[in-house]
Design a protein around this motif. Sequence first.
Motif, short mmCIF file in Angstrom:
data_model
loop_
_atom_site.label_atom_id
_atom_site.label_comp_id
_atom_site.label_asym_id
_atom_site.label_seq_id
_atom_site.Cartn_x
_atom_site.Cartn_y
_atom_site.Cartn_z
N CYS A 177 -8.38 7.59 0.43
CA CYS A 177 -7.85 8.82 0.69
C CYS A 177 -6.30 8.99 -0.02
O CYS A 177 -5.82 9.78 -0.35
N LYS A 178 -5.80 7.63 0.13
CA LYS A 178 -4.24 7.35 -0.82
C LYS A 178 -4.84 6.33 -1.70
O LYS A 178 -5.90 5.81 -1.87
N ARG A 179 -3.72 6.17 -2.57
CA ARG A 179 -4.04 5.22 -3.78
C ARG A 179 -4.35 3.93 -3.29
O ARG A 179 -3.46 3.30 -2.37
N ILE A 180 -5.37 3.30 -3.56
CA ILE A 180 -5.68 1.78 -3.44
C ILE A 180 -4.60 0.84 -4.46
O ILE A 180 -4.37 1.09 -5.33
N LEU A 181 -3.79 0.12 -3.73
CA LEU A 181 -2.85 -0.82 -4.42
C LEU A 181 -3.53 -2.08 -4.60
O LEU A 181 -4.36 -2.70 -3.77
N ILE A 182 -2.92 -2.79 -5.67
CA ILE A 182 -3.59 -4.28 -5.60
C ILE A 182 -2.15 -5.19 -5.66
O ILE A 182 -1.23 -4.97 -6.31
N SER A 183 -2.15 -6.33 -4.97
CA SER A 183 -1.29 -7.13 -5.03
C SER A 183 -1.61 -8.54 -4.21
O SER A 183 -2.16 -8.75 -3.46
N ASN A 184 -1.11 -9.63 -4.97
CA ASN A 184 -1.41 -11.02 -4.20
C ASN A 184 -0.06 -11.46 -3.70
O ASN A 184 -0.08 -12.65 -2.88
N ASP A 185 0.96 -10.83 -3.97
CA ASP A 185 2.54 -11.35 -3.47
C ASP A 185 3.03 -10.42 -2.44
O ASP A 185 4.13 -10.87 -2.06
N TYR A 186 2.60 -9.28 -2.14
CA TYR A 186 3.30 -8.23 -1.24
C TYR A 186 3.08 -8.79 0.17
O TYR A 186 4.35 -8.90 0.55
N TYR A 187 2.08 -8.97 0.53
CA TYR A 187 1.98 -9.39 2.02
C TYR A 187 2.99 -10.94 2.09
O TYR A 187 3.37 -10.96 3.19
N PRO A 188 2.61 -11.75 1.17
CA PRO A 188 3.35 -12.92 1.45
C PRO A 188 5.02 -12.77 1.80
O PRO A 188 5.59 -13.27 2.41
N ALA A 189 5.21 -11.98 0.99
CA ALA A 189 6.69 -11.50 0.92
C ALA A 189 7.15 -10.85 2.24
O ALA A 189 8.33 -11.01 2.97
N LEU A 190 6.27 -10.02 2.90
CA LEU A 190 6.49 -9.57 4.34
C LEU A 190 6.54 -10.64 5.32
O LEU A 190 7.03 -10.37 6.55
N ASN A 191 5.92 -11.88 5.11
CA ASN A 191 5.99 -12.96 5.86
C ASN A 191 7.51 -13.61 6.15
O ASN A 191 7.74 -14.52 7.07
N ARG A 192 8.16 -13.49 5.03
CA ARG A 192 9.43 -14.24 5.07
C ARG A 192 10.30 -13.75 6.16
O ARG A 192 10.25 -12.82 6.77
N GLY B 155 -6.25 13.32 -12.70
CA GLY B 155 -5.81 12.08 -12.32
C GLY B 155 -6.80 11.08 -11.58
O GLY B 155 -7.95 11.69 -11.30
N LEU B 156 -6.70 9.97 -11.53
CA LEU B 156 -7.98 9.14 -11.15
C LEU B 156 -7.20 8.14 -10.24
O LEU B 156 -6.23 7.61 -9.80
N GLY B 157 -8.26 7.33 -9.45
CA GLY B 157 -8.10 6.56 -8.15
C GLY B 157 -8.78 5.34 -8.57
O GLY B 157 -8.77 4.41 -7.69
N HIS B 158 -9.42 5.36 -9.79
CA HIS B 158 -10.41 4.13 -9.79
C HIS B 158 -10.36 3.53 -11.37
O HIS B 158 -10.98 2.59 -11.51
N ASN B 159 -9.90 4.40 -12.46
CA ASN B 159 -10.10 4.01 -13.50
C ASN B 159 -8.74 4.32 -14.29
O ASN B 159 -7.78 4.54 -13.73
N SER B 160 -8.90 4.04 -15.71
CA SER B 160 -7.68 4.43 -16.54
C SER B 160 -7.43 5.58 -16.86
O SER B 160 -8.38 6.25 -17.39
#
Length: 496
Positions: free
Chosen positions: A296-311, A398-403
């Motif tokens: 329902c909101k934009r789905i984000l992708i990241s491998n380093d965001y959550y680890p940064a919040l653990n700092r 606009g799109l939430g799933h493709n280019s």
Amino acid sequence: MRRQESQQGDRMSTRPGITIIGSGFAGLGMAIKLKEAGYHDFVILEKAADIGGTWRDNTYPGCACDVPSHMYSFSFELNPGWSRMFSPQSEIRDYMRACVAKYGLAPHFRFGKEVVGLEYDDAAGHWRVSTGDGGTFTTNAVVSGIGALHVPSLPEIPGRESFRGPSFHSAEWDHSVDLTGKRVAVIGTGASAVQFVPRIARQVSRLHLFQRTPPWIQSKPDFPISPRMKKALALPGAARALRNSIYWALETRALGFTIDPRLMKPHQTMALRHLAKQVPDPELRAKLTPDYTIGCKRILISNDYYPALNRDNVEVITDGAAEIRENSIIDSTGREIEVDVIVYGTGFKVTDALNEQRIVGRHGRKIQEAWQDGIEAYYGITTAGFPNLFFLLGPNTGLGHNSVVFMIESQVRYVIDCLRLLSRTGARALDVRPEVQREFNDRLQSRLHDLVWNEGGCRSWYLDEHGVNRTVWPGFTFEYWARTRKMRPEAYELIH
């Protein structure tokens, strides 16, 4: 509308046949296909001093595309040399510059030309374009390629102007500010923040992240593309095959968007596993767990965001920013947090970007009057009462799933079809019939009503102030492609 030879277009007449606004992917794609179709008498107006649109403006640390680069590019200009699956901002901009050079677009640009007004002349059948430097000229048709993500949105927090330290929006990153050892507040946790927070968390002494609503985040399947793989992609058909496979993989994500929100469950499960794997602390994990249906909101992708919040030097604050003072932020509990720098990762004015423009159509009707009940267009491209005015990435495309580049190419093809109809008939302009636009948008909104964007009262930048989705296309992209492949002449009034 007549076609003209390239020599005439290169002289950049003061009355160009077609005016393109903006030099992002939309403006460049339109210009390339105009030349290919034989329309050379056009100009590209760009308010800045260089091309690129959002990929020129956004230079924040870690800025990159969240769609695989082999898909986030023109289908007619494949690039087997991308360095990563998700290329950084500078590489995308270099690609755009290469397109300008290859297709000879440079003579058509007018930089430093911000369009401040468009007014249709009923008697003459043309548009008068006004620019910020006081200039005016007339043109037969206007293609607006300004996009939606270019007007930064700043939160209405009391005292925001009183802050004495550096403060800036992520889309206007101040690279003169050294964040090393600083106490930094980041307000907002959208797509930009997810990229720059991991970069700056390593250098600041303290990072206070103000989160209003946690985003759904999935792992990012990113990796560098080896020289061997680049060599393989340079083989005939290889890059095209990769692009096609990426396209259909992304398109499957639309099932939950377009058919039934319950089909989003597997994506939600993957996101929760990603969160559990990267955030071991149950208290922090609870703060970062969304309470709304994924998508329902934009789905984000990241491998380093959550680890940064653990700092240890990062704090996630879910109590909103209630006030900003000269050297601090007061949260909604009354706690005062002293900071040296504020970075706003608060997104853009999406639905307002079009509605705030000074556009006057037939019989003196302003665009705000036409859109008093909400912005809308026929397939997001044409609006009744505004002849020969075409929007690229207009309402509900606009799109939430493709280019979105795929959507742009579909729209560009449609605009070319409209111009060809004018050439065949000798008409000065065409205007979508109000009843056709009304029927299309009634069906569109009816379809959107029961989909994921309205699940559980979800609020997002996809919705306008009335809670109506004016941003996203509710179907598959191949469906949009099929519907816009050929324009229907009967949908338009021809003005002779």
